[in-house]
Design a protein around this motif. Sequence first.
Motif, PDB file in Angstrom:
ATOM      1  N   ASP A  96       0.849  -1.201   0.000  1.00 60.70           N
ATOM      2  CA  ASP A  96       0.000   0.000   0.000  1.00 60.70           C
ATOM      3  C   ASP A  96       0.880   1.245   0.000  1.00 60.70           C
ATOM      4  O   ASP A  96       2.024   1.216  -0.477  1.00 60.70           O
ATOM      5  CB  ASP A  96      -0.995  -0.057   1.173  1.00 60.70           C
ATOM      6  N   ASP A  97       0.381   2.306   0.545  1.00 63.42           N
ATOM      7  CA  ASP A  97       1.010   3.629   0.474  1.00 63.42           C
ATOM      8  C   ASP A  97       2.429   3.628   1.072  1.00 63.42           C
ATOM      9  O   ASP A  97       2.793   2.748   1.839  1.00 63.42           O
ATOM     10  CB  ASP A  97       0.121   4.622   1.236  1.00 63.42           C
ATOM     11  N   LYS A 186      -3.747  -0.808  -6.971  1.00 62.06           N
ATOM     12  CA  LYS A 186      -4.720  -0.123  -6.108  1.00 62.06           C
ATOM     13  C   LYS A 186      -4.561   1.363  -6.365  1.00 62.06           C
ATOM     14  O   LYS A 186      -3.507   1.937  -6.093  1.00 62.06           O
ATOM     15  CB  LYS A 186      -4.468  -0.435  -4.630  1.00 62.06           C
ATOM     16  N   ASN A 216     -10.259   3.514  -5.417  1.00 67.12           N
ATOM     17  CA  ASN A 216     -10.911   4.058  -4.222  1.00 67.12           C
ATOM     18  C   ASN A 216     -11.219   5.526  -4.435  1.00 67.12           C
ATOM     19  O   ASN A 216     -10.379   6.380  -4.191  1.00 67.12           O
ATOM     20  CB  ASN A 216     -10.026   3.887  -2.990  1.00 67.12           C
ATOM     21  N   ASP A 248     -12.588   4.633   5.070  1.00 66.71           N
ATOM     22  CA  ASP A 248     -11.741   3.532   5.551  1.00 66.71           C
ATOM     23  C   ASP A 248     -12.382   2.739   6.688  1.00 66.71           C
ATOM     24  O   ASP A 248     -12.984   3.291   7.607  1.00 66.71           O
ATOM     25  CB  ASP A 248     -10.399   4.078   6.051  1.00 66.71           C
TER      26      ASP A 248
HETATM   27  C1  GLA Z   1      -6.621   5.829   2.022  1.00 65.80           C
HETATM   28  C2  GLA Z   1      -7.150   4.451   1.638  1.00 65.80           C
HETATM   29  C3  GLA Z   1      -6.513   3.391   2.517  1.00 65.80           C
HETATM   30  C4  GLA Z   1      -5.007   3.460   2.375  1.00 65.80           C
HETATM   31  C5  GLA Z   1      -4.516   4.863   2.700  1.00 65.80           C
HETATM   32  C6  GLA Z   1      -3.059   5.037   2.393  1.00 65.80           C
HETATM   33  O1  GLA Z   1      -7.008   6.205   3.292  1.00 65.80           O
HETATM   34  O2  GLA Z   1      -8.538   4.408   1.781  1.00 65.80           O
HETATM   35  O3  GLA Z   1      -6.987   2.118   2.164  1.00 65.80           O
HETATM   36  O4  GLA Z   1      -4.655   3.098   1.058  1.00 65.80           O
HETATM   37  O5  GLA Z   1      -5.219   5.837   1.933  1.00 65.80           O
HETATM   38  O6  GLA Z   1      -2.614   6.337   2.678  1.00 65.80           O
END
Ligand code: GLA
Length: 579
Positions: A96-97, A186, A216, A248
């Motif tokens: 992820d991030d 993603k 998202n 989230d």
């Molecule tokens: C958003 C997304 C999360 C995650 C964060 C990462 O909040 O909804 O699922 O990917 O960013 O910063």
Amino acid sequence: MRPLSAFRAPLILLLAALCSCLASCGGSTNSQGAVSGGQPDPGIALTQVRFITPPMGWNSWNTFACKDTEAIIKSVADAIASNGMAAAGYQYVTVDDCWVGGRNPTTGQLYPNATTFPDGMQALAAYVHSKGLKFGLYTSGGTNTCAGIAHGTRPPSYPPGVGAGSLGHESVDAQTFANWGVDYVKLDYCGGSLTAFPAMRAGIAATGRPMFLSINPYSANPTLPTNFASDGTLYVPAYADMSRISQDISAKFTSVTSIIDTSAADAAWAVPGYFNDMDMLEVGNGMTADQDTAHFVMWAMMSSGLNAGNDVRSQSAATQALLTNTAVISVNQDALALQAVLDTADSSGSLQVWTKPLSTIGTRAVALLNRGTTAAPITVNFSNLGLGGSVQATNLVTGANLGTVAQSLTQTVPPTGVVLVKLTGTDPVAANGALAVQSWIWSAVQSGTVGVKVFPGGSPLPTGASAAGAIVVHGKNYIDGMTVNAPAQLVYRLNGHCSTFQSDIGLDAAAQGAGSVDYQVWADNIELYDSGIVTSTTPIKTVQVSIAGRNTLRLVVTDGQDGVTNDIADWANPSLVCS
Ligand code: GLA
């Protein structure tokens, strides 16, 4: 603009096959002798979905947030490959991030943070692949990733580079990901532009690598309408394989139930090959065992992606057993891929029955969900589900055989818990003749009910239908049909014995000259017909498609990309030719 087919792989050969079949399928007179509106409309080319079942995997965010590293990802891949999760179907290991180091000003390409991902993403992807798994990577549709935006000023503990999102770089980033061996993208939003989503799909298509696209649109975007499957300009299932539908998740039962409700409201948007993503799992992250089970079961029931979000390297035996429960997973991975819909709820709304037809004829997965604070009996009535005969019941979480039961099944369900059963009985199978009088096995309507007008007058309505007013399209009266408010879907069992589906289509007189929709006819996850945009001035079209050998028929009416106000649409004199 064509909602679906613009981005789905056209199956030209199948179209040719359909055309030749249509030529030999006989005239356009339905079984009741009603002549429909002329030559069959060819519609838009047949399309095949990219991914039939929801993705399963693991994502770093819920446990590691910005503390993800190459070493962690490798050890997670090791764990998934060896602890039974891979064998149970978990495939994608997604970073992820916070992996980004920045964007190279010369090449324009993203590069990873050299401290936390020293060997780079290509090597990490190769490592994950060497474990028999697939590799997923995060980016955002903004100039920043969410960690850059959502936290305002980046905390000192965060690595540099969180400020490099994909907006305006979708093609080059898609190609970079493909070069690295990414299998799953993603794509977050966070202060970005919604245009990034279709741009990334186009970028992925250009690479030729079949990367799953999970989007998202909700992050840091509180003004987005609850249902973004179409915002009136973008039709998400045309380009995303899966879209988040909520803010989230957190490891709280209230978060779980609120996402269940949001997903339920979005069920009518989920066409084959597109899934409503209820967010990464919080199983193993602090809820009670019953709550974890309810959470996992409902994500499975609603055909959400199942991306574990816990530290799978150190999970408890109970967590591992739940995440690898193949009977529950088989509900999620069922090839019919219908999302569960709410059957009944008690007056408080806390004791609920959810139902999901499975691809094997006569089978349903049913979740008895107790959202309340005390244990309570919950009853499913088989007639509500359209399930007849003597019904065999199995508890899918425990494997217990519940025996053969008649008419209904009652189970005591723990507070904030679930009982998941599989029921096997007798399904209504579609028969030759008018379809309006026949029972569907599943319907999803975002607003209102499905209105059915039947012929001859007085025929019983299918379960779940209400009596429609006259079916009038462009001043033409029809003897029977279904009127729906888009988005709406109906699914019928065919069981391989029908050859042709035919219907006239058009906006109902109740649309009052406004509205615009898109009609889709699917069978067994193949789109047989797509009308393109139909407005109140579009002349009546006749749909006629071969459904020979197909097991299910799915009739979809969705948004024409201008919002769903006045999208009141008819299936007029729909009929089947069956043996
Ligand atoms: C958003 C997304 C999360 C995650 C964060 C990462 O909040 O909804 O699922 O990917 O960013 O910063």
